[in-house]
Design a protein around this motif. Structure first.
Motif, PDB file in Angstrom:
ATOM      1  N   GLY A   1      -5.165 -28.148  31.596  1.00  0.00           N
ATOM      2  CA  GLY A   1      -4.031 -27.656  30.811  1.00  0.00           C
ATOM      3  C   GLY A   1      -4.429 -26.441  29.988  1.00  0.00           C
ATOM      4  N   THR A   2      -5.622 -26.484  29.399  1.00  0.00           N
ATOM      5  CA  THR A   2      -6.112 -25.352  28.610  1.00  0.00           C
ATOM      6  C   THR A   2      -6.301 -24.129  29.508  1.00  0.00           C
ATOM      7  OG1 THR A   2      -7.235 -26.893  27.153  1.00  0.00           O
ATOM      8  CG2 THR A   2      -7.921 -24.591  27.023  1.00  0.00           C
ATOM      9  N   PHE A   3      -6.791 -24.380  30.735  1.00  0.00           N
ATOM     10  CA  PHE A   3      -6.952 -23.265  31.670  1.00  0.00           C
ATOM     11  C   PHE A   3      -5.596 -22.636  31.994  1.00  0.00           C
ATOM     12  CE2 PHE A   3      -6.613 -21.765  36.069  1.00  0.00           C
ATOM     13  CZ  PHE A   3      -7.478 -20.688  36.007  1.00  0.00           C
ATOM     14  N   TYR A   4      -4.614 -23.499  32.295  1.00  0.00           N
ATOM     15  CA  TYR A   4      -3.277 -22.968  32.594  1.00  0.00           C
ATOM     16  C   TYR A   4      -2.747 -22.151  31.416  1.00  0.00           C
ATOM     17  CZ  TYR A   4      -2.992 -25.975  36.725  1.00  0.00           C
ATOM     18  OH  TYR A   4      -3.219 -26.552  37.936  1.00  0.00           O
ATOM     19  N   ALA A   5      -2.960 -22.660  30.205  1.00  0.00           N
ATOM     20  CA  ALA A   5      -2.456 -21.967  29.014  1.00  0.00           C
ATOM     21  C   ALA A   5      -3.161 -20.623  28.834  1.00  0.00           C
ATOM     22  CB  ALA A   5      -2.647 -22.836  27.776  1.00  0.00           C
ATOM     23  N   ALA A  27      -3.573 -13.618  19.041  1.00  0.00           N
ATOM     24  CA  ALA A  27      -3.227 -14.756  19.901  1.00  0.00           C
ATOM     25  C   ALA A  27      -4.452 -15.190  20.704  1.00  0.00           C
ATOM     26  CB  ALA A  27      -2.079 -14.373  20.838  1.00  0.00           C
ATOM     27  N   ALA A  28      -5.215 -14.203  21.210  1.00  0.00           N
ATOM     28  CA  ALA A  28      -6.425 -14.532  21.959  1.00  0.00           C
ATOM     29  C   ALA A  28      -7.419 -15.262  21.054  1.00  0.00           C
ATOM     30  CB  ALA A  28      -7.060 -13.259  22.530  1.00  0.00           C
ATOM     31  N   GLY A  29      -7.518 -14.828  19.804  1.00  0.00           N
ATOM     32  CA  GLY A  29      -8.424 -15.479  18.854  1.00  0.00           C
ATOM     33  C   GLY A  29      -8.050 -16.936  18.639  1.00  0.00           C
ATOM     34  N   ALA A  30      -6.762 -17.214  18.559  1.00  0.00           N
ATOM     35  CA  ALA A  30      -6.297 -18.593  18.389  1.00  0.00           C
ATOM     36  C   ALA A  30      -6.713 -19.448  19.586  1.00  0.00           C
ATOM     37  CB  ALA A  30      -4.782 -18.608  18.238  1.00  0.00           C
ATOM     38  N   PHE A  31      -6.513 -18.907  20.790  1.00  0.00           N
ATOM     39  CA  PHE A  31      -6.885 -19.652  21.999  1.00  0.00           C
ATOM     40  C   PHE A  31      -8.404 -19.881  22.034  1.00  0.00           C
ATOM     41  CE2 PHE A  31      -3.387 -19.951  25.277  1.00  0.00           C
ATOM     42  CZ  PHE A  31      -2.356 -19.713  24.375  1.00  0.00           C
ATOM     43  N   TYR A  32      -9.135 -18.889  21.540  1.00  0.00           N
ATOM     44  CA  TYR A  32     -10.597 -18.995  21.532  1.00  0.00           C
ATOM     45  C   TYR A  32     -11.042 -20.137  20.621  1.00  0.00           C
ATOM     46  CZ  TYR A  32     -15.478 -17.508  20.935  1.00  0.00           C
ATOM     47  OH  TYR A  32     -16.840 -17.450  20.884  1.00  0.00           O
ATOM     48  N   ALA A  33     -10.457 -20.178  19.406  1.00  0.00           N
ATOM     49  CA  ALA A  33     -10.808 -21.237  18.462  1.00  0.00           C
ATOM     50  C   ALA A  33     -10.389 -22.598  19.013  1.00  0.00           C
ATOM     51  CB  ALA A  33     -10.135 -20.981  17.112  1.00  0.00           C
ATOM     52  N   ALA A  34      -9.236 -22.652  19.654  1.00  0.00           N
ATOM     53  CA  ALA A  34      -8.742 -23.918  20.200  1.00  0.00           C
ATOM     54  C   ALA A  34      -9.598 -24.353  21.389  1.00  0.00           C
ATOM     55  CB  ALA A  34      -7.285 -23.766  20.620  1.00  0.00           C
ATOM     56  N   TRP A  35     -10.016 -23.385  22.199  1.00  0.00           N
ATOM     57  CA  TRP A  35     -10.812 -23.690  23.399  1.00  0.00           C
ATOM     58  C   TRP A  35     -12.140 -24.356  23.019  1.00  0.00           C
ATOM     59  CZ3 TRP A  35     -15.661 -21.506  24.470  1.00  0.00           C
ATOM     60  CH2 TRP A  35     -16.196 -21.816  25.737  1.00  0.00           C
ATOM     61  N   GLY A  36     -12.858 -23.767  22.058  1.00  0.00           N
ATOM     62  CA  GLY A  36     -14.163 -24.284  21.697  1.00  0.00           C
ATOM     63  C   GLY A  36     -14.112 -25.265  20.535  1.00  0.00           C
ATOM     64  N   TYR A  69     -16.332 -27.609  35.206  1.00  0.00           N
ATOM     65  CA  TYR A  69     -17.198 -26.711  34.444  1.00  0.00           C
ATOM     66  C   TYR A  69     -16.763 -25.252  34.643  1.00  0.00           C
ATOM     67  CZ  TYR A  69     -21.400 -24.151  33.115  1.00  0.00           C
ATOM     68  OH  TYR A  69     -22.265 -23.269  32.548  1.00  0.00           O
ATOM     69  N   THR A  70     -16.479 -24.911  35.885  1.00  0.00           N
ATOM     70  CA  THR A  70     -16.030 -23.549  36.192  1.00  0.00           C
ATOM     71  C   THR A  70     -14.694 -23.250  35.517  1.00  0.00           C
ATOM     72  OG1 THR A  70     -17.080 -23.827  38.332  1.00  0.00           O
ATOM     73  CG2 THR A  70     -15.612 -21.942  38.082  1.00  0.00           C
ATOM     74  N   ILE A  71     -13.783 -24.228  35.591  1.00  0.00           N
ATOM     75  CA  ILE A  71     -12.463 -24.062  34.977  1.00  0.00           C
ATOM     76  C   ILE A  71     -12.602 -23.855  33.471  1.00  0.00           C
ATOM     77  CG2 ILE A  71     -10.325 -25.318  34.442  1.00  0.00           C
ATOM     78  CD1 ILE A  71     -10.514 -24.163  37.253  1.00  0.00           C
ATOM     79  N   PHE A  72     -13.522 -24.629  32.880  1.00  0.00           N
ATOM     80  CA  PHE A  72     -13.770 -24.526  31.445  1.00  0.00           C
ATOM     81  C   PHE A  72     -14.263 -23.116  31.088  1.00  0.00           C
ATOM     82  CE2 PHE A  72     -16.617 -25.366  27.729  1.00  0.00           C
ATOM     83  CZ  PHE A  72     -15.649 -25.804  26.860  1.00  0.00           C
ATOM     84  N   PRO A 122      -7.253 -28.737  19.164  1.00  0.00           N
ATOM     85  CA  PRO A 122      -6.981 -28.057  20.445  1.00  0.00           C
ATOM     86  C   PRO A 122      -5.511 -27.702  20.560  1.00  0.00           C
ATOM     87  CG  PRO A 122      -7.157 -30.408  20.783  1.00  0.00           C
ATOM     88  CD  PRO A 122      -7.438 -30.178  19.319  1.00  0.00           C
ATOM     89  N   LEU A 123      -5.211 -26.956  21.617  1.00  0.00           N
ATOM     90  CA  LEU A 123      -3.800 -26.645  21.891  1.00  0.00           C
ATOM     91  C   LEU A 123      -3.084 -27.917  22.306  1.00  0.00           C
ATOM     92  CD1 LEU A 123      -4.333 -23.449  24.058  1.00  0.00           C
ATOM     93  CD2 LEU A 123      -3.427 -23.498  21.737  1.00  0.00           C
ATOM     94  N   ASN A 124      -1.829 -28.054  21.897  1.00  0.00           N
ATOM     95  CA  ASN A 124      -1.036 -29.173  22.401  1.00  0.00           C
ATOM     96  C   ASN A 124       0.308 -28.668  22.886  1.00  0.00           C
ATOM     97  OD1 ASN A 124      -0.942 -29.542  19.040  1.00  0.00           O
ATOM     98  ND2 ASN A 124       1.051 -29.442  20.061  1.00  0.00           N
ATOM     99  N   LEU A 125       0.934 -29.487  23.703  1.00  0.00           N
ATOM    100  CA  LEU A 125       2.254 -29.106  24.215  1.00  0.00           C
ATOM    101  C   LEU A 125       3.235 -29.051  23.057  1.00  0.00           C
ATOM    102  CD1 LEU A 125       2.429 -31.282  27.439  1.00  0.00           C
ATOM    103  CD2 LEU A 125       2.286 -28.801  27.336  1.00  0.00           C
TER     104      LEU A 125
END
Lengths: 339, 243
Positions: free
Chosen positions: A171-175, A233-242, A31-34, A157-160
């Motif tokens: 993986g999402t946290f690392y990214a 780029a941050a916006g993309a990660f935001y959309a992918a995260w949620g 939960y914290t990582i998320f 979501p993000l993929n490799l």
């Protein structure tokens, strides 16, 4: 710039960042990582405003617009092309193009700072209203429905790279944390380069920079475009995260929040906006746990207190305090043997 | 194509119907040192601002080294080799002294020379001790030196100095005179100054501006005995002229 690569401060920041990123998932709960993942994404957005405003002196209320455009571009491209690669590319290209158009008219048209702030806010509000009117089924780009005020659900979501497998929570946290660290270090290098040093000089005195022969319009446009790319780029990660993006990213409330992060953390530093963002987000989450409390009121009071007690922000205040301490020690040092 | 290094022809600048500069003709040869004097409001600073591209003339042309620079942007004029020390120091207040000099050197002299030029000037202008201090924290005299240093770091062919000795101590004025003597002949200079002692020590030829026009252009001695100049200065600076 090469000197900065070997500078102790830079290496320490890189090392500390890597250790934190590697260590956190080992002991923190999922939960914290998320949560930390989205803090890192928002901190990257804060960093982009820290660059454009704190370093370039361009106060834009529209940094969130580039974040939102990035989120929407990612969602639409990732849905249509089934993969995060094209989504990420679109999330950088679209905000940069938008920034190029706005920046061209603002900087080459010699629009004053105040009007620049107003125009950037207006662009956000236009996008907010525009997206809100696209709720009908007819509003779709390829297979992606725009969804109006409901936003776009099921964002991939993000993929490799070259693999279909979506990233895990870790993986999402690392990214996300990796993006934040990479952007932070890259911007540190940028600020050491000729370009970065001239950008800061333009903030200090546009007139003097011009009298020295620098075309200030190009430097303003350059830093504005870099800021838009980072926010996108941050916006993309935001959309992918949620797995979601909605029109609230274009709202005034969100635009103002970013300014609060940057101001609280410290204008004119790169790490300040990151710290400001983490502090505010963590406080908001913590305050939200108390039943019946309104986090916004508490945050508002805290922010007012911070502006009055630490007008320069957390990081510059800490820096000058440690600087004074060091000087006091240095001044006290030689006297001791004599006594 | 004219042989003059700098040439202004019938230069006008009006602000809301008031002509700050009203038909100035001004010619400067390469390597010349010219002093520009005149009472407050005579149009000296407006004239400078037109030379650097900060103000577009309402009428007239300016040519530098054969290029028509009328209405060009300040950065373009600077790249043709024009440097200015403004009347109110124009500096990067929040940046260290060394960074101010480096930014000037970097643009004009390139990456290889910038660090060396900065170090040399810090020594030469006795600014080494405050190299890391923010310019905004310095005394007025030191700020004047930083701005002079920035002009020197860019090593322009034409130097415009607007009141370089204003607010300086007598030692600093001596150093400024010495600096100008070193530049004499090697660079082209236009110096605006109110201090007549100062002008007398450095000037070969003096241009007197009065109400936006060139009143007279002559040697300092002839200027001092010129009744028209005395008339123009009467009241505000007649005493200064005798000094």
């Amino acid at each position: 710039m090469r000197r900065e690569l070997r500078a102790p401060g830079f290496l320490a920041a890189a090392g500390l960042g890597l250790v934190l990123i590697a260590a956190l998932p080992q002991w923190a709960e999922v939960y914290t990582i998320f949560n930390l993942s989205v803090y890192a994404v928002l901190a990257t957005l804060a960093l982009s405003l820290g660059l454009v405003w704190g370093m370039g002196g361009l106060l834009g209320f529209g940094q969130s617009a580039f974040f939102g455009l990035g989120g929407y571009a990612y969602a639409i491209a990732a849905i249509n092309f089934a993969g995060s690669g094209p989504g990420l590319l679109a999330a950088i290209v679209l905000p940069v193009l938008a920034a190029a158009v706005i920046g061209y008219f603002a900087f080459f048209g010699r629009i004053s700072d105040v009007y620049f702030a107003v125009i950037s806010l207006t662009v956000s509000l236009i996008l907010y209203n525009l997206i809100n009117t696209t709720s009908g089924a007819a509003y779709r780009i390829g297979q992606a429905p725009l969804g109006g005020y409901n936003g776009i659900p099921s964002v991939p979501p993000l993929n490799l790279p070259f693999a279909g497998t979506p990233l895990s929570f870790e993986g999402t946290f690392y990214a996300a944390a990796g993006l934040l660290l990479a952007v932070y270090l890259a911007l540190r290098l940028l600020m050491r380069s000729r370009f970065g040093r001239v950008v800061v000089s333009v903030r200090e005195s546009e007139t003097r920079a011009e009298l020295l022969g620098y075309d200030v319009r190009l430097y303003k446009l350059g830093v504005f475009l870099i800021g838009a790319a980072v926010a996108g780029a941050a916006g993309a990660f935001y959309a992918a995260w949620g797995a979601f993006i909605g029109p609230d990213v274009f709202s005034i409330g969100f635009a103002a929040q970013i300014i609060v992060w940057v101001l609280l953390g410290g204008l004119g530093t790169l790490i300040g906006p990151v710290i400001g963002c983490f502090v505010v987000q963590a406080l908001t989450a913590w305050l939200g746990e108390f039943e019946g409390s309104n986090p916004n009121i508490v945050l508002g009071v805290l922010f007012l207190a911070a502006v009055m007690l630490l007008p320069k922000g957390i990081v510059p205040t800490l820096r000058s305090a440690t600087g004074r301490l060091m000087r006091a020690r240095a001044a006290a040092g030689p006297r001791e043997p004599a006594a | 194509m004219s042989a003059a290094f700098l040439e202004a022809r019938d230069l006008w600048r009006t602000f809301g119907g008031v002509a700050a500069v009203a038909g100035v003709d001004f010619t400067l040869a390469q390597g010349e040192l010219r002093c520009l004097i005149g009472a407050n409001g005579a149009g000296k600073s407006t004239f400078f601002r037109m030379l650097t591209g900060q103000l577009a003339p309402t009428r007239g042309r300016i040519r530098l080294k054969g290029h028509d620079i009328t209405g060009r942007a300040p950065f373009e004029v600077a790249r043709l080799g024009v440097g200015i020390k403004t009347q109110v120091p124009s500096l990067f207040e929040g940046l260290p002294v060394a960074e101010n000099l480096w930014l000037a050197a970097r643009r004009a002299q390139g990456a290889r020379r910038a660090d060396a030029v900065t170090a040399e000037l810090l020594e030469e202008l006795r600014l080494a001790r405050v190299a890391d201090a923010e310019v905004g924290t310095l005394s007025h005299g030191q700020r004047q030196w930083v701005e002079l240093g920035m002009v020197l770091a860019a090593d322009p062919e034409l130097l415009l100095l607007d009141e370089p000795a204003a607010g300086m101590t007598s030692d600093e004025v001596e150093a400024t005179v010495a600096l100008i003597e070193r530049l004499r002949g090697r660079r082209t200079l236009v110096i605006v100054e109110h201090d007549m002692h100062f002008v007398r020590r450095i000037a070969e030829k003096v241009t007197v501006l009065h109400r936006g026009r060139v009143l007279v252009e002559d040697t300092m001695d002839s200027i001092l005995s010129n009744p028209a100049v005395r008339e123009a200065y009467l009241g505000s600076r007649a005493g200064g002229l005798d000094g």
